[in-house]
Scaffold this motif. Structure first.
Motif, mmCIF file in Angstrom:
data_model
loop_
_atom_site.group_PDB
_atom_site.id
_atom_site.type_symbol
_atom_site.label_atom_id
_atom_site.label_comp_id
_atom_site.label_asym_id
_atom_site.label_seq_id
_atom_site.Cartn_x
_atom_site.Cartn_y
_atom_site.Cartn_z
ATOM 1 N N ASN A 173 1.616 3.864 -1.309
ATOM 2 C CA ASN A 173 3.015 3.561 -1.633
ATOM 3 C C ASN A 173 3.721 2.858 -0.479
ATOM 4 O O ASN A 173 4.475 1.899 -0.681
ATOM 5 C CB ASN A 173 3.758 4.845 -1.996
ATOM 6 N N ARG A 174 3.499 3.344 0.743
ATOM 7 C CA ARG A 174 4.129 2.728 1.907
ATOM 8 C C ARG A 174 3.624 1.315 2.122
ATOM 9 O O ARG A 174 4.392 0.430 2.522
ATOM 10 C CB ARG A 174 3.869 3.580 3.156
ATOM 11 N N ASN A 175 2.347 1.105 1.857
ATOM 12 C CA ASN A 175 1.791 -0.234 2.015
ATOM 13 C C ASN A 175 2.397 -1.201 1.002
ATOM 14 O O ASN A 175 2.656 -2.372 1.319
ATOM 15 C CB ASN A 175 0.271 -0.184 1.853
ATOM 16 N N GLU A 176 2.632 -0.719 -0.224
ATOM 17 C CA GLU A 176 3.220 -1.554 -1.263
ATOM 18 C C GLU A 176 4.662 -1.937 -0.940
ATOM 19 O O GLU A 176 5.155 -2.975 -1.381
ATOM 20 C CB GLU A 176 3.172 -0.822 -2.612
ATOM 21 N N GLU A 177 5.346 -1.081 -0.179
ATOM 22 C CA GLU A 177 6.743 -1.347 0.156
ATOM 23 C C GLU A 177 6.899 -2.399 1.253
ATOM 24 O O GLU A 177 7.994 -2.913 1.476
ATOM 25 C CB GLU A 177 7.426 -0.047 0.596
ATOM 26 N N ARG A 178 5.810 -2.724 1.951
ATOM 27 C CA ARG A 178 5.873 -3.735 3.007
ATOM 28 C C ARG A 178 5.905 -5.146 2.411
ATOM 29 O O ARG A 178 5.536 -5.360 1.267
ATOM 30 C CB ARG A 178 4.666 -3.607 3.942
ATOM 31 N N GLN A 179 6.334 -6.085 3.233
ATOM 32 C CA GLN A 179 6.263 -7.488 2.843
ATOM 33 C C GLN A 179 4.796 -7.880 2.678
ATOM 34 O O GLN A 179 3.899 -7.290 3.300
ATOM 35 C CB GLN A 179 6.926 -8.378 3.908
ATOM 36 N N LEU A 180 4.538 -8.881 1.846
ATOM 37 C CA LEU A 180 3.161 -9.259 1.535
ATOM 38 C C LEU A 180 2.340 -9.550 2.789
ATOM 39 O O LEU A 180 1.174 -9.170 2.889
ATOM 40 C CB LEU A 180 3.146 -10.477 0.611
ATOM 41 N N ASP A 181 2.943 -10.235 3.764
ATOM 42 C CA ASP A 181 2.198 -10.614 4.970
ATOM 43 C C ASP A 181 2.045 -9.459 5.955
ATOM 44 O O ASP A 181 1.340 -9.579 6.957
ATOM 45 C CB ASP A 181 2.866 -11.808 5.660
ATOM 46 N N GLU A 182 2.709 -8.318 5.688
ATOM 47 C CA GLU A 182 2.620 -7.168 6.578
ATOM 48 C C GLU A 182 1.683 -6.087 6.058
ATOM 49 O O GLU A 182 1.404 -5.109 6.743
ATOM 50 C CB GLU A 182 4.017 -6.559 6.787
#
Length: 351
Positions: free
Chosen positions: A59-68
């Motif tokens: 979930n936390r990874n999905e909340e990041r910007q695509l390049d992050e």
């Protein structure tokens, strides 16, 4: 009630004989049964804790910007979750010598209770009255299944254990299981092909979240339909998460079946029973055990990645893990011979 295995002299060519008259068999001591039961419950809670850590990482990874965004194996939370899942699996394996496999699987229902308790704390998902009602039914059913299920363990030689693979009932079960997994994998491939098209089109980075997909079917279905792998839309966004979770749960149950066989081979080798065959088969059976564990963890993670509601995914996975595990114990290890009379009906009701 006893589920007995008559020791066999392999050199004489005698076949294994299974009896249920109590004349010879191995009753699990009450203290060991209790210890094994507590181990399985603890394993369910530890595995559920690990799954929630991994879902939190997704979930936390999905909340990041695509390049992050970064691969999951580089996330500390995901790694900690994986460690917990491995610990839970190991604890299950340690408990196997003390608890019949069908009971281990029935006790896996405690994972549903753990899910109801842990998931809201970690992921902020709300508990509904249906979750509470389902949890109460789970507790009652598990208790009934444990009280009236098998309480004896077969003392199998390595020869007799291998003979179980040739039994007609298990062969039929194995064929049905294989066909079932093939159907599930067909749908998984259909989803992965559609997902790959979305990645190629720049709509998603790595995983296609199903709620998003069904809200944007005009985009998802814009590329031409694959004639060989039909993408199912009429069953809603839960269909593919269910397919992945069922696939994972089925393999998870088989990993426990193979793990128990590994422990039996190990015990026979230590006891000096058919040492050469026991040692060889111990290492041979480690391969399918590890493969089933890999499929279990991989596809459960994929289900959590494509659908955000862990309170939906995990019970589906656990239900199949329990059902397939009970069937494996009853059919392959013939634990149904340790249950008779009205106990059969009550065990089925609880399971």
């Amino acid at each position: 009630h006893a589920f007995n295995v008559t020791p066999v002299d392999v050199s004489s060519g005698d076949e294994c004989s299974y009896k249920s008259d109590g004349s010879d068999g191995e009753e699990v001591k009450g203290s060991f049964l209790l210890m094994g039961t507590l181990m399985v419950i603890a394993a369910s809670f530890i595995s559920c804790f690990g799954l929630n850590l991994q879902k939190m990482s997704h979930n936390r990874n999905e909340e990041r910007q695509l390049d992050e965004r970064r691969p999951m194996h580089k996330s500390l939370l995901w790694v900690l979750g994986m460690i917990c899942m491995v610990m839970g699996s190991v604890l299950d394996m340690v408990a196997l010598p003390f608890v019949p496999l069908s009971r281990v699987s029935a006790l896996g229902a405690s994972g549903m209770i753990a899910n109801i308790l842990i998931t809201p704390l970690f992921l902020g998902e709300k508990i509904t009255k249906h979750d509470i009602f389902g949890g109460m039914i789970t507790i009652i059913g598990t208790t009934i299944a444990c009280v009236f299920g098998a309480s004896t363990e077969p003392k199998l030689t390595s020869y007799c254990l291998l003979e179980n693979f040739t039994e007609k009932l298990f062969v039929v079960y194995g064929i049905c299981l294989f066909l079932f997994l093939c159907i599930l994998y067909y749908h998984i491939l259909a989803f992965r092909r559609r997902q790959a098209l979305m990645v190629e089109a720049g709509q998603v980075t790595e995983f296609m979240e199903c709620v998003w997909a069904w809200a944007n079917l005009n985009i998802v279905m814009d590329p031409p339909e694959d004639a060989n792998f039909k993408f199912i839309t009429r069953l809603g966004p839960q269909f593919y998460p269910v397919v992945h979770a069922v696939f994972a749960g089925t393999f998870g149950a088989q990993s426990v079946m193979f793990a128990k066989a590994v422990l039996i081979f190990f015990r026979n080798a230590v006891d000096g029973v058919e040492v050469g065959k026991s040692v060889l088969m111990l290492f041979v059976f480690l391969i399918p055990t590890a493969m089933c564990l890999w499929f279990q963890i991989r596809y459960l993670n994929m289900s959590l990645q494509i659908y955000r509601d862990a309170l939906f995914v995990l019970p589906v996975y656990q239900s199949i893990w329990i059902s397939a595990g009970i069937l494996s114990g009853l059919i392959f290890y013939r634990e149904y011979k340790a249950i008779d009379g009205y106990h059969i009906g009550l065990f089925a009701l609880g399971a």
